[in-house]
Scaffold this active site. Sequence first.
Site, PDB file in Angstrom:
ATOM      1  N   GLY A 148       3.519   0.788   5.509  1.00 30.02           N
ATOM      2  CA  GLY A 148       4.674   1.500   6.052  1.00 30.02           C
ATOM      3  C   GLY A 148       4.480   1.961   7.478  1.00 30.02           C
ATOM      4  O   GLY A 148       5.196   2.860   7.931  1.00 30.02           O
ATOM      5  N   LEU A 201       0.871  -1.174   0.000  1.00 33.11           N
ATOM      6  CA  LEU A 201       0.000   0.000   0.000  1.00 33.11           C
ATOM      7  C   LEU A 201       0.906   1.222   0.000  1.00 33.11           C
ATOM      8  O   LEU A 201       1.513   1.569   1.010  1.00 33.11           O
ATOM      9  CB  LEU A 201      -0.910   0.002   1.229  1.00 33.11           C
ATOM     10  N   LYS A 240      -8.415   3.222   7.468  1.00 31.27           N
ATOM     11  CA  LYS A 240      -7.396   2.182   7.318  1.00 31.27           C
ATOM     12  C   LYS A 240      -8.041   0.813   7.133  1.00 31.27           C
ATOM     13  O   LYS A 240      -7.551  -0.008   6.342  1.00 31.27           O
ATOM     14  CB  LYS A 240      -6.477   2.169   8.548  1.00 31.27           C
ATOM     15  N   GLN A 296      -1.588   4.248  14.815  1.00 30.86           N
ATOM     16  CA  GLN A 296      -0.596   3.181  14.814  1.00 30.86           C
ATOM     17  C   GLN A 296      -0.212   2.712  16.211  1.00 30.86           C
ATOM     18  O   GLN A 296       0.898   2.233  16.426  1.00 30.86           O
ATOM     19  CB  GLN A 296       0.643   3.642  14.025  1.00 30.86           C
ATOM     20  N   CYS A 333      15.359   8.873 -20.231  1.00 34.27           N
ATOM     21  CA  CYS A 333      15.556   7.977 -19.089  1.00 34.27           C
ATOM     22  C   CYS A 333      15.876   6.617 -19.668  1.00 34.27           C
ATOM     23  O   CYS A 333      15.660   6.354 -20.850  1.00 34.27           O
ATOM     24  CB  CYS A 333      14.335   7.931 -18.170  1.00 34.27           C
TER      25      CYS A 333
END
Length: 491
Positions: free
Chosen positions: A287, A183, A265, A296, A464
């Site tokens: 993360g 994610l 979430k 969290q 690139c």
Amino acid sequence: MLFLVKLFPEITIKSRAVRRRLVRLLRKNIRSVLQAFEDQLRVSGEWDVIEVEIDCAADGPEVLDKLRHIPGIASILEVRKYPLPDFEGMLELAMEHYGEQLRGKTFAVRCKRSGRHAFRSVDVETFVGAGLKRLTESAGVDLGAPEVLVPLEIRHEEFHVVLHRRPGLGGFPLGGQGSALSLISGGFDSAVSSFLTMRRGLQTHFCFFNLGGDTHRLAVQELALYLWMKYHASHRVKFVTVPFEDVVREILEKVENSQMGVVLKRMMLRAADRIAGEVGAEALVTGESVAQVSSQTLTNLSVIDSVAGNLVLRPLATTDKQQIIDLARTIGTEEFSRHIPEYCAVISDKPTTKARPGRIEREESRFDFAVLDAALANASIQLITEIAFFESGGDEGGRTDEITVTSEPGPEDIVIDIRHESEQGARPPALREAAGEQLLHIPFYRLRGDFEKLDRGPRYLLYCERGMISRLHAAHLMDSGFDNVAVLDPD
């Protein structure tokens, strides 16, 4: 030019069958990443080391840079290979390559040996070390902390003088540990956590929840492209975009203020869970770091995870923010994340840090889950290699004909190398031939702002390595009103 690829130590302690499988996979990944050199490339090795030999020495730095970013490699040795000589021949070759470096410095000889020989490694070290001490103006031998190390390797009937040792990425070969869906929001945390799963050998797909705005989506796609090209190019990766604006609106209208963050979430995990099945992922990656923000806490993370059927991995769970930023700087994502536009969709005045399952379920009972189903129905699942072409029209129709792709600049054209700064030191042969001296260096995360300052007269060709990020930016600049931009693709 010969490189010896040393395996990540955890590979060497696996069972024989697992070790052989991982070595074969690493060998395959190396060939895939270096496919541009396949006509002059040889990759071999079955057990403890992989040999990568390239015919053109000028391509050596680029090959080395790519090897350093392939998961599963502990270190890369640049060596000179010779038929196995006698001890006098070994001393002569050591003198040839290291004699001048030893002047006024202490040194030590280290020899690694594989195969059956009538001598031991320590015999080589003693003889060569004594000879170098006698024949050079060194400051003597120091076996504890030498200023110069003279590394030698004997592999059966070959003698290798090691010229340089470079650190590799470590970890396991990509594809050796299954696959995961990361994610990714574009911030420091999700970029670093995605990298860590790649390094551990997980084929890592990306899932982006668009909370509103093309600018944010484009910036996250750029970051995902960078991670894939730098660390994951041996495997196909999918990039999933889920339109989440209506989900956010539903939460804002139906959910009590303090519970919104946790509910959001949970909705993301529910969606990612279903997408994981479609892309073949076996785990979800986030993360999050314990206690970094209100959602969290251990209590909240437990309540959030309860809606996921798949395993949720949090590589950064016990990592502090500065450590995350430092690692982002090391892997090259710091500047990306620093320039990612923030979009705060759900902000609670007093967010809960101790969510209760019963309370959250009551809040969610007012949520219309048809909105979540609609978001998933409208999700876009693309191979990451298709992103640039989709943005520039591609098979979907749009601006493809408007974007000029050329293999050779005109006399007034100026080439802009938009690769990351860490890659701009080595100029690939195709770019050297095409661009000449008409070359600017502007990393693509700064291109949107810096392009406006350039003279509007010349035509600028974006370059690139794979042509994907250049197409993405060409399309974006044309949408912004610039008609003096095109793409350089020397191949």
